[in-house]
Design a protein around this motif. Sequence first.
Motif, PDB file in Angstrom:
ATOM      1  N   ILE A 120      46.880  36.643  41.009  1.00 40.77           N
ATOM      2  CA  ILE A 120      46.156  35.370  40.898  1.00 40.77           C
ATOM      3  C   ILE A 120      44.662  35.603  41.072  1.00 40.77           C
ATOM      4  CG2 ILE A 120      45.715  33.200  42.139  1.00 40.77           C
ATOM      5  CD1 ILE A 120      48.722  32.984  42.603  1.00 40.77           C
ATOM      6  N   SER A 121      43.886  34.934  40.241  1.00 37.65           N
ATOM      7  CA  SER A 121      42.427  35.015  40.329  1.00 37.65           C
ATOM      8  C   SER A 121      41.912  33.994  41.342  1.00 37.65           C
ATOM      9  CB  SER A 121      41.797  34.745  38.955  1.00 37.65           C
ATOM     10  OG  SER A 121      40.398  34.594  39.071  1.00 37.65           O
ATOM     11  N   ARG A 122      41.332  34.471  42.425  1.00 36.89           N
ATOM     12  CA  ARG A 122      40.782  33.566  43.449  1.00 36.89           C
ATOM     13  C   ARG A 122      39.537  32.837  42.951  1.00 36.89           C
ATOM     14  NH1 ARG A 122      42.402  35.307  48.935  1.00 36.89           N
ATOM     15  NH2 ARG A 122      43.499  37.309  48.847  1.00 36.89           N
ATOM     16  N   SER A 123      38.847  33.426  41.971  1.00 34.81           N
ATOM     17  CA  SER A 123      37.620  32.810  41.457  1.00 34.81           C
ATOM     18  C   SER A 123      37.906  31.788  40.365  1.00 34.81           C
ATOM     19  CB  SER A 123      36.675  33.880  40.905  1.00 34.81           C
ATOM     20  OG  SER A 123      37.224  34.475  39.736  1.00 34.81           O
ATOM     21  N   PHE A 124      39.154  31.738  39.913  1.00 33.78           N
ATOM     22  CA  PHE A 124      39.576  30.858  38.819  1.00 33.78           C
ATOM     23  C   PHE A 124      38.831  31.160  37.521  1.00 33.78           C
ATOM     24  CE2 PHE A 124      40.203  27.928  42.642  1.00 33.78           C
ATOM     25  CZ  PHE A 124      41.477  28.409  42.871  1.00 33.78           C
ATOM     26  N   THR A 125      38.433  32.416  37.371  1.00 33.86           N
ATOM     27  CA  THR A 125      37.957  32.954  36.104  1.00 33.86           C
ATOM     28  C   THR A 125      38.902  34.098  35.739  1.00 33.86           C
ATOM     29  OG1 THR A 125      36.480  34.539  37.199  1.00 33.86           O
ATOM     30  CG2 THR A 125      35.548  32.375  36.639  1.00 33.86           C
ATOM     31  N   VAL A 126      38.780  34.610  34.525  1.00 34.99           N
ATOM     32  CA  VAL A 126      39.683  35.681  34.095  1.00 34.99           C
ATOM     33  C   VAL A 126      39.185  37.022  34.634  1.00 34.99           C
ATOM     34  CG1 VAL A 126      40.721  36.876  32.138  1.00 34.99           C
ATOM     35  CG2 VAL A 126      40.347  34.398  32.030  1.00 34.99           C
ATOM     36  N   LYS A 127      40.014  37.664  35.440  1.00 32.56           N
ATOM     37  CA  LYS A 127      39.694  38.974  35.992  1.00 32.56           C
ATOM     38  C   LYS A 127      39.834  40.045  34.901  1.00 32.56           C
ATOM     39  CE  LYS A 127      41.942  39.821  39.797  1.00 32.56           C
ATOM     40  NZ  LYS A 127      43.002  39.869  40.833  1.00 32.56           N
ATOM     41  N   ASP A 128      39.564  41.296  35.268  1.00 34.65           N
ATOM     42  CA  ASP A 128      39.889  42.402  34.364  1.00 34.65           C
ATOM     43  C   ASP A 128      41.383  42.357  34.066  1.00 34.65           C
ATOM     44  OD1 ASP A 128      37.286  43.291  34.329  1.00 34.65           O
ATOM     45  OD2 ASP A 128      37.583  44.779  35.905  1.00 34.65           O
ATOM     46  N   ILE A 129      41.748  42.661  32.835  1.00 39.99           N
ATOM     47  CA  ILE A 129      43.152  42.561  32.439  1.00 39.99           C
ATOM     48  C   ILE A 129      43.713  43.927  32.070  1.00 39.99           C
ATOM     49  CG2 ILE A 129      42.843  40.181  31.644  1.00 39.99           C
ATOM     50  CD1 ILE A 129      42.944  41.236  28.771  1.00 39.99           C
ATOM     51  N   LYS A 130      45.038  44.023  32.163  1.00 42.30           N
ATOM     52  CA  LYS A 130      45.741  45.241  31.785  1.00 42.30           C
ATOM     53  C   LYS A 130      45.946  45.257  30.262  1.00 42.30           C
ATOM     54  CE  LYS A 130      46.353  45.926  36.227  1.00 42.30           C
ATOM     55  NZ  LYS A 130      45.542  46.904  36.966  1.00 42.30           N
ATOM     56  N   GLY A 184      48.020  52.290  16.381  1.00 46.51           N
ATOM     57  CA  GLY A 184      46.817  52.941  15.878  1.00 46.51           C
ATOM     58  C   GLY A 184      45.551  52.150  16.109  1.00 46.51           C
ATOM     59  N   ASP A 185      45.662  50.868  16.469  1.00 38.45           N
ATOM     60  CA  ASP A 185      44.478  50.082  16.796  1.00 38.45           C
ATOM     61  C   ASP A 185      43.830  50.608  18.073  1.00 38.45           C
ATOM     62  OD1 ASP A 185      44.877  48.454  14.621  1.00 38.45           O
ATOM     63  OD2 ASP A 185      45.707  46.769  15.754  1.00 38.45           O
ATOM     64  N   ASP A 186      42.553  50.325  18.225  1.00 37.17           N
ATOM     65  CA  ASP A 186      41.821  50.718  19.428  1.00 37.17           C
ATOM     66  C   ASP A 186      42.240  49.784  20.565  1.00 37.17           C
ATOM     67  OD1 ASP A 186      39.871  50.970  21.493  1.00 37.17           O
ATOM     68  OD2 ASP A 186      38.426  51.768  20.050  1.00 37.17           O
ATOM     69  N   VAL A 187      43.064  50.296  21.490  1.00 34.39           N
ATOM     70  CA  VAL A 187      43.621  49.453  22.548  1.00 34.39           C
ATOM     71  C   VAL A 187      42.528  48.930  23.477  1.00 34.39           C
ATOM     72  CG1 VAL A 187      45.143  49.432  24.564  1.00 34.39           C
ATOM     73  CG2 VAL A 187      45.886  50.552  22.453  1.00 34.39           C
ATOM     74  N   ALA A 188      41.554  49.764  23.825  1.00 31.47           N
ATOM     75  CA  ALA A 188      40.480  49.332  24.722  1.00 31.47           C
ATOM     76  C   ALA A 188      39.681  48.199  24.082  1.00 31.47           C
ATOM     77  CB  ALA A 188      39.568  50.505  25.059  1.00 31.47           C
ATOM     78  N   GLU A 189      39.389  48.333  22.807  1.00 30.14           N
ATOM     79  CA  GLU A 189      38.632  47.286  22.113  1.00 30.14           C
ATOM     80  C   GLU A 189      39.429  45.989  22.036  1.00 30.14           C
ATOM     81  OE1 GLU A 189      36.987  46.497  17.584  1.00 30.14           O
ATOM     82  OE2 GLU A 189      36.937  48.543  18.382  1.00 30.14           O
ATOM     83  N   LEU A 190      40.721  46.095  21.728  1.00 28.93           N
ATOM     84  CA  LEU A 190      41.553  44.900  21.646  1.00 28.93           C
ATOM     85  C   LEU A 190      41.712  44.234  23.015  1.00 28.93           C
ATOM     86  CD1 LEU A 190      44.417  45.889  19.171  1.00 28.93           C
ATOM     87  CD2 LEU A 190      42.361  44.563  18.721  1.00 28.93           C
ATOM     88  N   THR A 191      41.806  45.047  24.072  1.00 27.62           N
ATOM     89  CA  THR A 191      41.939  44.488  25.415  1.00 27.62           C
ATOM     90  C   THR A 191      40.682  43.732  25.810  1.00 27.62           C
ATOM     91  OG1 THR A 191      43.430  46.297  26.033  1.00 27.62           O
ATOM     92  CG2 THR A 191      42.443  45.038  27.828  1.00 27.62           C
ATOM     93  N   ALA A 192      39.524  44.299  25.508  1.00 26.17           N
ATOM     94  CA  ALA A 192      38.270  43.606  25.806  1.00 26.17           C
ATOM     95  C   ALA A 192      38.177  42.307  25.005  1.00 26.17           C
ATOM     96  CB  ALA A 192      37.084  44.512  25.492  1.00 26.17           C
ATOM     97  N   GLY A 193      38.606  42.348  23.750  1.00 25.65           N
ATOM     98  CA  GLY A 193      38.584  41.143  22.922  1.00 25.65           C
ATOM     99  C   GLY A 193      39.543  40.089  23.428  1.00 25.65           C
ATOM    100  N   LEU A 194      40.707  40.519  23.906  1.00 25.05           N
ATOM    101  CA  LEU A 194      41.674  39.571  24.449  1.00 25.05           C
ATOM    102  C   LEU A 194      41.102  38.896  25.699  1.00 25.05           C
ATOM    103  CD1 LEU A 194      44.466  38.265  24.661  1.00 25.05           C
ATOM    104  CD2 LEU A 194      45.254  40.325  25.872  1.00 25.05           C
ATOM    105  N   ARG A 195      40.449  39.655  26.552  1.00 27.02           N
ATOM    106  CA  ARG A 195      39.861  39.055  27.752  1.00 27.02           C
ATOM    107  C   ARG A 195      38.795  38.029  27.378  1.00 27.02           C
ATOM    108  NH1 ARG A 195      35.619  40.384  31.648  1.00 27.02           N
ATOM    109  NH2 ARG A 195      36.201  39.433  33.653  1.00 27.02           N
ATOM    110  N   ARG A 196      38.001  38.320  26.367  1.00 22.85           N
ATOM    111  CA  ARG A 196      36.984  37.351  25.931  1.00 22.85           C
ATOM    112  C   ARG A 196      37.646  36.078  25.415  1.00 22.85           C
ATOM    113  NH1 ARG A 196      34.505  42.084  23.876  1.00 22.85           N
ATOM    114  NH2 ARG A 196      35.368  41.689  21.795  1.00 22.85           N
ATOM    115  N   ARG A 197      38.729  36.223  24.652  1.00 23.11           N
ATOM    116  CA  ARG A 197      39.406  35.046  24.106  1.00 23.11           C
ATOM    117  C   ARG A 197      40.082  34.244  25.207  1.00 23.11           C
ATOM    118  NH1 ARG A 197      43.423  35.207  20.314  1.00 23.11           N
ATOM    119  NH2 ARG A 197      44.159  37.254  20.943  1.00 23.11           N
TER     120      ARG A 197
END
Length: 245
Positions: A120-130, A184-197
């Motif tokens: 759970i995020s105590r700040s109620f913002t999205v933390k770093d994600i797996k 084959g997609d760039d997992v790090a890039e997709l993860t960062a994009g998912l967190r932004r979304r």
Amino acid sequence: MAEFVYRPVIRTALTAFRLLDLRIGIEGADRVPRTGGAVLVANHVSYLDFVFAGLAALPSGRLVRFMAKKEVFSHPVSGPLMRGMRHIPVDRSAGADAFQAAVRALEAGEVVGNFAEATISRSFTVKDIKNGPIRMAAEAGVPLIPVALWGGQRLWTKGRPRRLLQRHVPITILVGEPTHPAPGDDVAELTAGLRRRMSALLDEAQRAYPDQPKGVWWQPAHLGGTAPTPEEAAALDAEGRRPRA
């Protein structure tokens, strides 16, 4: 397979919500496919998020199999329910087993729910994600669907007393546009994009929320609330981990 446990649990929860007059609003539920596998990845602000994220799939007639820490499955009350609803236990010391179990469920046409922040995020913002949701969706060849949850923290969240009988609380559930990760997609890039979304979707839910008081503990600091900032929340999490370490 017959759902002797899951459907009665849902009916019980919905009855309780009606009695409490929780004002549950769901937008974008049509983005959850009516057939086939999909990964629902949600932010995490409340101990009730499993219930609210599951509601996002109900209009499509789907039941979500959530990934949850194995300790929940060991509890004498929650354990039989979790197993009966065919949720997926996660042993954080052996995560590969849970990952493969989730992929098998997806390939079998199930909807799998995941909280990519892990806690759970105590700040109620999205933390770093797996990156697990990205990798699961890519391996199984299924869509990845973000979900924003807001309001449940007022009922029960980390570091606050339970207020499960509180009435008339608005609950917002926003379902975002699916994406389709591929091998084959760039997992790090997709993860960062998912967190932004996820962050943008959560911000939309927060700014459109029916109750907008200033200076309350359940609002994030950047919207005038007194919740910890992300930096303060990270320090609190680190302090909480220290005794276990």
